[in-house]
Design an enzyme around this catalytic site. Structure first.
Site: not given
Lengths: 442, 144, 144, 442
Positions: A158, A291
């Protein structure tokens, strides 16, 4: 309280923000590219300002023009929406330095959470279960192979700065790991200007379950239950539900408490999501989205809480309007993302309606869907007292949705929602790939 | 056929539900046609009409032989390097390529913009100190 | 042809079901055209197409010189007074005004319908024992 | 369980019924007039059948054609919707005699409740407060003056078979009473084929508050709280809310219990509404609407219960899916009725959307609104955690609603919703007339 807000985004999320602002009596100025001049958000806002040409890098990612527009249009706050600059610490800092309120957490918190390795360490420090992996970045093949030796395969490579599947690779042997390490790092560098990668144990077919958090600046951190986003195509969520069919009340408490603890320690404010993988009844911290998310309406539906309103109140230093014990999770909600498969002019648009149906879209008959941006054109949300009731309603509503002139994934969504395996609820993140392979969605 | 007959025919045709009419007689030829009724697409008219910013980029249009210099960024338009200094350019001035013509202030940076070719300032389209959005026309100029 | 003749023609044409008309005689040429039926308004096409009932009233159309007898109520269409009785009318039969031509059964009542004028049965449009909705064409007939 | 249902109605209520049937897996056949051939309900249903020409008396009121259509189309049930034959006992009997299920209470119950005097006596027998009035019909001027002598003015003359303001007259003196009695009776005769009239004390400016009931055939009778329908124009409801700003928890219990007691005693089944007037904290029984009502979505919003589904379950002899103690009244909901003021072709239609917004309409761009029927073309329902929040949302949503080509009352609704007197909540049924007189809505 905020008086005037710059919407630094486009499409349905821009309209979403404008709607709540209108209800709160806040003036909105929407920043738009040349391609979005005729968009519904531009027409719906109190004012608009063109901030660049069609390509996003010159408009919706143009920090200088956005901040200048906010200042010169007399705004006192900026809402970044989702995507684009919504998790960009530099943008949040520029907004703050220009004397405006950034609707989101502090830039330092955004920065920390943007580094997936640091975020994971923060969770580990609090004793929150994480997926076993390399202790930090793997700098070269030798480090990677050493880490792999103690972890065992399969593993996933990742990007530390990543998201959206970029720089991500699944490996099942030393050989594969050696082969892809450089490629993944280069891909990460290209996508995020940071080639750092790390290793994690790869769960073959887990559920993707996330906790919605809202936090104010008075120390209140509350969770709004979970969303199950297991139905994904190439790491892109397609269908989101709440509650999750695999989450027991006990697991919900554990995940909720872990998410609240983590964001409280980090001094997080506003709306955020803590993402977990759930496998065999256990949850593993994955990352935090600093967010509001596309799928936030699902949590709004089961709690009755307007999450955008909570973001704005938090950023205005107002106290939250409820406590954890006031949050009642009621019924079931599901969202289907309607994605365009082609740009073009919408010649007919009919929205579904009736009991338990919510539609968030910026489409209208005659609108030209530009080829420049994300393919999400509508979000259809249905509620029911139970999952079967909510899914029957979603099937009905998808049947009513009429979009002509552009190609969309509506028919595929109907097939997924109607599919016995999805209805039964026993599946993992591989569901969509499996169904596609079987030809069940064509 | 006299012109007044044609006028009468035009009027009748306009009021009619017809879309085309052709008529030919003794060397007289008439053909009339209505615009096709394409559906009037466009976004819904919201009760709250959006405010428009100074000099939206749709208007004005450049005249014949002239062209528009547009704002390459969002900022505040200044005609002079300092409040007490004379403007870089006045209407009618001839400006050499590379000479400054205005300043756009953005995020406390003064961005000076130069003429990209020899030109005559035909019109100054924005008032000093006003905000401009991306693409807003600043000057109408003529290449020289 | 005078203009007033043209005006009369325009009017007749407008009222007609025609979409185009051409006329040419002794050096006079006329062509008229109606707008094609744009815009293409209409209800959304639902994935589940609605079933249609036997003999929807849009089709068939009566031929030239013939007319349609339509169902004045919703019911089951019978061509004979009893299952073993011969039909009231066959294709080609001449029926006198006042003679029965069919039965429409509604709510267990047998409603007999008679010819309203002397007529010839040109076509029988519904099968015996089928349901008909209001306005469904039952017979195509010719007045005699 | 019902397999196939004839929708004996048109417009938004027909679509409303079709939507729930689709979710329940019930096939729908919509009965329509010649004028409604291209309507959205006709296109949305599984099948359709033309039952008469445009005028309602020959189509939507044509019992023979409707029942025949239901039988011949293979339906096992008929939903009458609202208006038209929905409270017609003869129709309910014909449907039943044809071997079909009528979605509504038993014909005898419909008949009893259709007689306003008998309905009022039933309530009085149970000790439910009623508006003081003549003990029964007043047959002539002498009887009327005698009754008026003991009641005192102002009085209202009402038709026993009535509704919708027909045969209704307010009188303030013996002279006026003598003058209008014959007129009112004639008007009642003309409208309802029954000239019986009676007298009631006239409350000058009360609130109109009604209780929503659902009842199954197993003896369960449950109320879903109240709706405040005080904003009326000429006895026609324009805006409906739940909860009512004037109803305290104690009053809600009293009204709810009275409504449940009454309908239980009458053996009522399905959905029904008990209408009250509320004046100075006291409630007075007015009448029962033996059908679902236009404003039922308001109660659906605050309870999460699909009322049409409950009607169908009750008619199928299924037990209700909840008990009184399961009904949670949450938040606030408001409905604005959007009425057409002209027939014609809709050239543009844009539906509002987003959080807390429900739209029920049969309009679409290109639809021709026929001049033959009721003027209701859309119902816009908004929810909020509180009344101010819900009303701000309604203002926002009304602003988004775009209907071009026909004239509607949308702008007037915006003015009512924005008006300080409505916002404050202190008003009675005269509000709308007062605002119109003041020119506040033009």
């Amino acid at each position: 309280m905020i008086q005037s807000l710059l919407v630094a985004n486009r499409g349905e999320i821009a309209l979403r923000v404008i709607r709540t602002c209108r209800e709160m009596g806040i003036r909105t100025v929407v920043a738009h590219s040349v391609a979005d001049r005729d968009s519904l958000p531009v027409r719906s806002a109190d004012a608009s300002v063109c901030i660049g040409p069609a390509p996003a890098r010159d408009s919706y990612l143009n920090i200088r023009n956005l901040v200048t527009a906010g200042v010169l249009c007399g705004c006192d706050a900026v809402h970044p929406g989702v995507g684009f600059l919504s998790e960009n610490a530099a943008f949040a800092r520029e907004v703050r330095d220009a004397g405006l309120i950034f609707i989101g957490p502090d830039p330092d918190v955004i920065e920390l959470l943007g580094d997936k390795i640091r975020a994971k360490r923060s969770a580990m420090d609090l004793g929150i279960p994480v997926i076993p992996g390399s202790a930090g970045p793997v700098g070269n093949v030798k480090e990677a192979l050493d880490a792999a030796g103690s972890l065992g395969y399969p593993l996933i490579v990742k990007a530390a700065a990543g998201g959206g599947g970029k720089g991500m690779r699944i490996v099942r042997s030393d050989r594969e790991l050696s082969d892809v390490l450089a490629v993944a790092s280069q891909e990460a560098m290209k996508a995020f200007a940071d080639g750092t990668v790390y290793l994690e144990k790869y769960l073959e077919n887990p559920r993707h379950v996330e906790i919605q958090i809202v936090a104010d600046r008075k120390g209140n951190v509350v969770h709004l239950g979970e969303r199950d986003c297991t139905v994904q195509q190439n790491h892109q969520k397609l269908i989101e539900e709440s509650p999750s069919i695999v989450v027991t009340p006990e697991l919900r408490s554990r995940m909720g408490e872990d998410a609240v603890r983590l964001l409280r320690v980090l001094g997080y404010t506003g709306a955020g999501t803590v993402e977990f993988l759930v496998d065999e009844g256990r949850h593993y911290f994955m990352e935090v989205n600093a967010r509001v998310q596309v799928e936030h309406p699902v949590s709004e539906a089961v709690t009755g809480i307007d999450i955008i309103r909570q973001q704005i109140l938090a950023a205005s230093d107002e106290a939250m309007e409820f406590r954890q014990e006031d949050v009642m999770l009621g019924g079931y909600a599901v969202e289907c993302r309607i994605n365009a498969r082609s740009a073009g002019r919408v010649t007919r648009f009919e929205s579904p309606g009736g009991f338990g149906v919510r539609m968030d879209t910026f489409l209208y008959a005659g609108y030209f869907v530009p080829p420049w941006y994300d393919h999400l054109v509508a979000k259809l949300i249905c509620v029911g007292r139970t999952r079967p009731e909510g899914l029957r309603r979603m099937e009905r509503a998808l049947g009513e949705l009429t979009i002509e002139g552009i190609d969309t994934n509506t028919a595929m969504q109907r097939k997924i929602v109607a599919h016995p395996r999805f209805r039964k609820g026993v599946y993992g993140t591989s569901l969509l790939g499996d169904l596609l392979k079987e030809g069940a969605l064509s | 056929m006299e012109l007044k007959d044609l006028y009468a025919l035009m009027e009748k045709f306009e009021k009619s539900g017809l879309s085309e009419l052709g008529y030919k007689k003794d060397g007289t030829e008439i053909s009339l046609k209505k615009p096709s009724a394409t559906p009037s697409y466009g976004p819904p008219a919201y009760p709250t009409a959006p405010e428009t910013h100074p000099a939206p980029s749709e208007a004005p249009q450049a005249g014949s032989g002239t062209e528009l210099i547009r704002a390459p960024l969002v900022g505040t338009f200044y005609r002079a390097p300092a409040p007490d200094a004379p403007p870089f350019a006045e209407k009618g001035d001839m400006i050499k390529k590379g000479k400054p013509i205005c300043i756009l202030e953005a995020m406390k940076l003064m961005n000076e913009f130069q003429a990209e070719f020899d030109l005559e300032i035909v019109e100054i389209l924005v008032d000093d100190g006003k905000m401009v959005e991306f693409g807003a026309p600043l000057f109408e100029v003529r290449r020289i």
